[in-house]
Design an enzyme around this catalytic site. Structure first.
Site, short mmCIF file in Angstrom:
data_model
loop_
_atom_site.label_atom_id
_atom_site.label_comp_id
_atom_site.label_asym_id
_atom_site.label_seq_id
_atom_site.Cartn_x
_atom_site.Cartn_y
_atom_site.Cartn_z
N HIS A 109 0.83 -1.22 0.00
CA HIS A 109 0.00 0.00 0.00
C HIS A 109 0.86 1.26 0.00
O HIS A 109 0.35 2.35 0.22
CB HIS A 109 -0.94 0.01 1.23
CG HIS A 109 -2.02 -1.02 1.14
ND1 HIS A 109 -2.88 -1.28 2.17
CD2 HIS A 109 -2.38 -1.86 0.14
CE1 HIS A 109 -3.73 -2.25 1.80
NE2 HIS A 109 -3.43 -2.61 0.59
N CYS A 136 9.77 17.91 -8.84
CA CYS A 136 10.32 16.55 -8.99
C CYS A 136 11.82 16.68 -9.30
O CYS A 136 12.20 17.38 -10.25
CB CYS A 136 9.64 15.81 -10.14
SG CYS A 136 10.47 14.24 -10.55
N ALA A 220 -0.46 -8.70 19.51
CA ALA A 220 0.66 -9.32 18.76
C ALA A 220 1.98 -9.16 19.49
O ALA A 220 2.87 -10.01 19.37
CB ALA A 220 0.74 -8.69 17.37
N1 APR Z 1 -2.41 -7.05 18.17
C1 APR Z 1 -3.03 -7.75 17.17
N2 APR Z 1 -4.05 -7.24 16.43
C2 APR Z 1 -4.45 -6.00 16.73
C3 APR Z 1 -3.87 -5.20 17.75
C4 APR Z 1 -2.81 -5.80 18.48
N3 APR Z 1 -2.18 -5.14 19.48
N4 APR Z 1 -4.52 -4.01 17.81
C5 APR Z 1 -5.46 -4.05 16.83
N5 APR Z 1 -5.44 -5.23 16.20
C6 APR Z 1 -6.26 -5.68 15.08
C7 APR Z 1 -7.71 -5.22 15.13
O1 APR Z 1 -8.51 -6.17 15.84
C8 APR Z 1 -8.06 -5.20 13.63
O2 APR Z 1 -8.57 -6.47 13.22
O3 APR Z 1 -5.71 -5.08 13.93
C9 APR Z 1 -6.73 -4.94 12.94
C10 APR Z 1 -6.61 -3.56 12.34
O4 APR Z 1 -7.58 -3.48 11.31
P1 APR Z 1 -7.72 -2.15 10.41
O5 APR Z 1 -7.77 -0.97 11.29
O6 APR Z 1 -8.82 -2.43 9.43
O7 APR Z 1 -6.31 -2.07 9.64
P2 APR Z 1 -5.83 -2.95 8.40
O8 APR Z 1 -6.44 -4.32 8.43
O9 APR Z 1 -4.36 -2.86 8.36
O10 APR Z 1 -6.43 -2.14 7.15
C11 APR Z 1 -6.07 -2.61 5.87
O11 APR Z 1 -7.22 -0.72 4.89
O12 APR Z 1 -7.74 1.48 4.94
C12 APR Z 1 -6.93 0.56 4.33
O13 APR Z 1 -4.86 0.97 3.33
C13 APR Z 1 -5.48 0.86 4.58
O14 APR Z 1 -3.68 -0.72 4.87
C14 APR Z 1 -4.98 -0.38 5.32
C15 APR Z 1 -6.00 -1.44 4.93
#
Ligand code: APR
Length: 234
Positions: A109, A136, A220
């Site tokens: 991303h 640029c 994690a």
């Molecule tokens: N340990 C493990 N998991 C965790 C922790 C932690 N300490 N804290 C939060 N989480 C989990 C949450 O339960 C959730 O399922 O991390 C996840 C974060 O989810 P999102 O906020 O949706 O982030 P992500 O999955 O990375 O989003 C994917 O969406 O908006 C786009 O480009 C953006 O890269 C991003 C993509």
């Protein structure tokens, strides 16, 4: 535990949460405090490039200060001590994997400390501000730089490499991602189809849970170091 030869680790915002960085969909998350349409789409960027540059310039300051946590460091330990090829596919635009000295990191991303020239494709690495007047350094065009963040509707980066890694892996670990944004959310299906064991590390079971053999529930920063110790035990 089984001996693995090719490990793929997919990470999401959750792996950076214990470094103090906001995730996207939590109640106080980035996407709950900003309109995705305004800051993460090509249309939003075309509509108001200054607003989008300001958003990412502000995010840069926070991400630059962030320190890797025990989960990132557990990956370093695994890469240094476990005899397998270990690749990291991250949805995160922060550089915490790099700060933890993780190797083979693929930012599908994009990265917060990069900007790309829409005229010539040149990528600039900087934690400094980029804006509508930035020139640029390669083609000298003014105001054609865009944060090197993949906006919704754009193609992901490194996908040729990612496809290859997913087919080859025999262990797929998904860490801290909600599994709601595609195509990253479908990587576990590809890995499973090609015979990998699949583990999900999250605070809760996600909607993607059908394709995971195991769910390791908890932060994690705690669960991944314990898992890595298990893997290194034998
Ligand atoms: N340990 C493990 N998991 C965790 C922790 C932690 N300490 N804290 C939060 N989480 C989990 C949450 O339960 C959730 O399922 O991390 C996840 C974060 O989810 P999102 O906020 O949706 O982030 P992500 O999955 O990375 O989003 C994917 O969406 O908006 C786009 O480009 C953006 O890269 C991003 C993509």
């Amino acid at each position: 535990m089984k001996k693995y030869k090719n490990i793929v680790i997919l990470t999401g915002a959750g792996i950076s949460a214990e470094s103090g960085l906001a995730t996207f969909r939590a109640s106080n998350g980035l996407w709950n405090n900003h309109k995705v349409d305004d800051v993460a789409t090509i249309e939003g960027f075309a509509r108001n490039p200054k607003y989008v540059h300001d958003f990412y310039n502000e995010l840069k300051v926070e991400l630059k200060k962030a320190k890797p946590n025990a989960a990132h460091l557990a990956i370093t330990k695994l890469q240094n001590e476990y005899p397998a090829e270990i690749n990291i596919i991250t949805q995160n635009v922060d550089t915490l994997h790099e700060k933890a000295k993780n190797k083979n990191v693929y930012h599908i991303h994009g990265q917060i400390n990069q900007a790309v020239c829409l005229n010539c494709g040149h990528v600039v690495e900087t934690f400094g501000n980029v804006g509508v007047h930035t020139i640029c350094p390669k083609c000298n065009e003014i105001g054609r730089m865009k944060p090197n963040i993949v906006f919704f509707g754009e193609n992901l980066l490194c996908m040729d490499k990612v496809e290859y890694l997913l087919r080859k892996c025999d262990l797929f670990l998904s860490i801290g991602t909600s599994g709601v944004v595609f195509p990253a959310a479908s990587f576990v299906q590809t890995a499973k189809y090609y015979g990998a064991d699949t583990y999900e590390f999250n605070l809760e079971n996600t909607s993607n849970n059908f394709f995971f053999d195991k769910h390791i529930v908890g932060p994690a920063g705690t669960t991944l170091p314990a898992f890595v110790s298990e893997m290194l035990k034998d």
